[in-house]
Design an enzyme around this catalytic site. Structure first.
Site, mmCIF file in Angstrom:
data_model
loop_
_atom_site.group_PDB
_atom_site.id
_atom_site.type_symbol
_atom_site.label_atom_id
_atom_site.label_comp_id
_atom_site.label_asym_id
_atom_site.label_seq_id
_atom_site.Cartn_x
_atom_site.Cartn_y
_atom_site.Cartn_z
ATOM 1 C CB CYS A 101 -0.936 -0.010 1.214
ATOM 2 S SG CYS A 101 -2.129 1.343 1.174
ATOM 3 C CB THR A 155 -28.498 0.906 10.311
ATOM 4 O OG1 THR A 155 -29.484 0.699 9.292
ATOM 5 C CG2 THR A 155 -29.211 1.221 11.624
ATOM 6 C CE1 TYR A 156 -26.249 7.450 8.407
ATOM 7 C CE2 TYR A 156 -25.389 5.631 7.081
ATOM 8 C CZ TYR A 156 -25.172 6.746 7.879
ATOM 9 O OH TYR A 156 -23.887 7.153 8.158
ATOM 10 C CD GLU A 159 -27.298 1.914 0.190
ATOM 11 O OE1 GLU A 159 -28.308 1.572 0.837
ATOM 12 O OE2 GLU A 159 -27.267 1.976 -1.054
#
Length: 556
Positions: A195, A450-451, A527
């Protein structure tokens, strides 16, 4: 926080006080213009003033630039990424002044913080939202820059706040390890997954806090104490189930090069943090920082807007989003989301009606564990080339291997026997106060975030889906929750999603734009970023469980 050339101090820009920033910007302006005038091309009296876009503009000659290029790159970053408008505007003004002297100024490479997510969909630094601005300002005043990771994570402000607080504590607050060791361990961990993004960031930080540049020539040039950490780094990153108390004993009983328990806990947390952050970096296609290698160029743009130097810097991936893959979400039918919604509904109904026995749950875990071995990490040739960072670690051929292949069996890790909540948390908190609490908060936020939405649907309970993702990752590491029905995983996670998960978690450097686009095609980028938060936290917890269990066994 003096710049290494001894002339420019950038720390004043991190102040929340406008007057301090103004004073710092004026000092920087004078220093940059002084250097620029010293290397500017001589102007003939008869020649017209140079056009800002003129091809004749050239970067400062290498023999005379004396750090000017680095300063200009830093100003470019500030003009694009500083949350304080006054600093952005003054940085841009200084660059324009340098250009008027006939010196070519840098331009960004890539298109925003992520190769996978269109820049227009990412919250802008100049956003007026008070909470966002406060988060950006906190990150900037802490790190000295607002990095691309934060700009992608800010899709989920609650998580970002916890992440920044934890990382700040690990890197900058009082702790068992000296500051330069912390950044060097970050380099070692990120290098295991090639990376270069994280390696570049922490090379700069390492030098900034007074680290010895010789250590950067290779791990063999670092102190023996850090070299001894190489084996633990390697196993943790790729095959954490192989860690034993003997590995811990070797580090704690190496005479003058030994680690204390507190130092080792700090090192283990840093290693797992940066292994996981490498997963996020590749999983979300994070572009190089503007002021780092690969984030800018002094070459002029070509007529077509596509410069061959972009390919050399590993930025050709940004153009993939213009192809057909970018439009998949708009051309495919919405059946994928509807099917997932229906499966969630059916599983909930079945769970309420019929409970699987412990024997059935054990059988389903073993089945899922075997099947997870058949899911191959991507070998897609599209993956973006990265700079060679192998000098920062040993045994470059060592990588992820499925733990039960070739007849080798590793006992299942039962969370009921050793869990983060009941064992790991208290061990970390005892030896490195407050860090257990910070990590636990981060785990909880990622897991419970969470939504109540799913693509275009609202008022959706996503808890079953989130648990399936988390438990699938732990299943790949041999970790079992006795109360979980692993049959749910195959119902909720399709093959393309499993390939993405396994690649991001086990071999993140192989992640591609095509893989990112191929799962959950109708879902929002926010998401998919949330999925990545679940992946990195589940991975970090899995690594910690194996390492902390080995430390506990050594202590007892």
């Amino acid at each position: 926080m003096a710049d290494r050339d001894g002339e420019v101090r950038w720390d004043g820009l991190c102040s929340r006080e406008r007057s301090a920033r103004d004073s710092a910007m004026e000092s920087i302006r004078q220093a940059v213009l002084k250097k620029s005038e010293a290397v500017a091309p001589a102007k003939e009296a008869a020649s017209p003033p140079a056009s800002p876009a003129a091809e004749g503009l050239s970067p400062p000659p290498s023999g005379a630039r004396g750090g000017l290029n680095e300063m200009l790159a830093r100003l470019l970053m500030l003009s694009k990424r500083c949350p304080f408008r006054d600093v952005r505007e003054k940085s841009e003004a200084i660059l324009m002044s340098v250009q008027e002297l006939g010196i070519r100024i840098p331009r960004p490479l890539g298109q925003g913080p992520s190769r996978f997510i269109p820049e227009m969909e990412i919250i802008q630094v100049s956003a007026e939202d008070t909470h966002m601005h406060a988060l950006f300002a906190e990150s900037f005043t802490t790190l000295g820059h607002l990095d691309n990771i934060a700009l992608v994570m800010v899709f989920h402000p609650q998580y970002l706040e916890s992440f920044l607080k934890t990382q700040h504590y690990l890197l900058q607050m009082d702790g068992p390890l000296p500051l330069h060791y912390r950044h060097y361990i970050g380099i070692m961990a990120a290098a295991r997954h090639q990376c270069s993004y994280l390696v570049n960031v922490h090379v700069n930080c390492f030098l900034h806090v007074g680290g010895d540049p010789k250590w950067l020539n290779g791990l063999e040039n670092a102190p023996q104490k850090l070299q001894n950490l190489g084996e633990l780094n390697k196993i943790l990153a790729h095959r954490p189930w192989l860690i034993t108390k003997e590995h811990i004993e070797q580090l704690l009983k190496t005479e003058e090069h030994s680690w204390s328990l507190a130092e080792l806990i700090h090192a283990v947390v840093l290693l797992t943090h940066y292994h996981s952050l490498a997963s996020f970096t590749f999983g979300c296609g994070i572009n190089p920082e503007i002021h780092c290698d690969g984030g800018h160029t002094f070459r002029p743009p070509s007529v077509s807007g596509y410069c061959i130097c972009d390919i050399a810097n590993g930025n050709h991936g940004v153009y993939e989003t213009q192809g057909p893959a970018a439009n998949i979400a708009t051309t495919e039918p919405f059946c994928e989301v509807e099917a997932l919604m229906e499966k969630l509904k059916q599983l909930q109904e079945c769970r309420d009606d019929v409970k699987a026995s412990q024997e059935e749950k054990a059988t389903r875990f073993e089945k899922e564990k075997r099947e997870s071995m058949l899911v191959c990490c991507s070998e897609d040739e599209e993956s973006v080339p990265t700079r060679d960072v192998s000098r920062h670690f040993e045994d470059t051929s060592y990588g992820y291997k499925d733990f039960s292949r070739h007849g080798m069996q590793v006992p299942t890790f039962h969370v009921q026997d050793y869990s983060w909540e009941d064992h790991g948390y208290s061990l970390v908190n005892r030896l490195y106060p407050d860090v257990g609490q910070l990590i636990d908060e981060k785990f909880q936020i990622a897991y419970n975030l969470t939504y109540n939405t799913m693509a275009m649907h609202k008022d959706v309970d996503t808890s079953m889906l989130r648990r399936a993702i988390w438990n699938y990752i732990h299943c790949m590491f041999g970790i079992r929750y006795d109360d979980y029905d692993y049959g749910e995983i195959n119902q909720l996670l399709d093959r393309s999603f499993k390939i993405y998960i396994k690649t991001v978690v086990c071999a993140p450097e192989k992640t591609t734009n095509r893989m990112y686009d191929s799962f959950w095609r109708q879902f929002k980028h926010s998401e998919k970023v949330h999925v990545n938060l679940l992946l990195i936290e589940a991975r970090m917890q899995a690594e910690l469980l194996y390492a902390l269990r080995a430390i506990t066994r050594y202590m007892t």
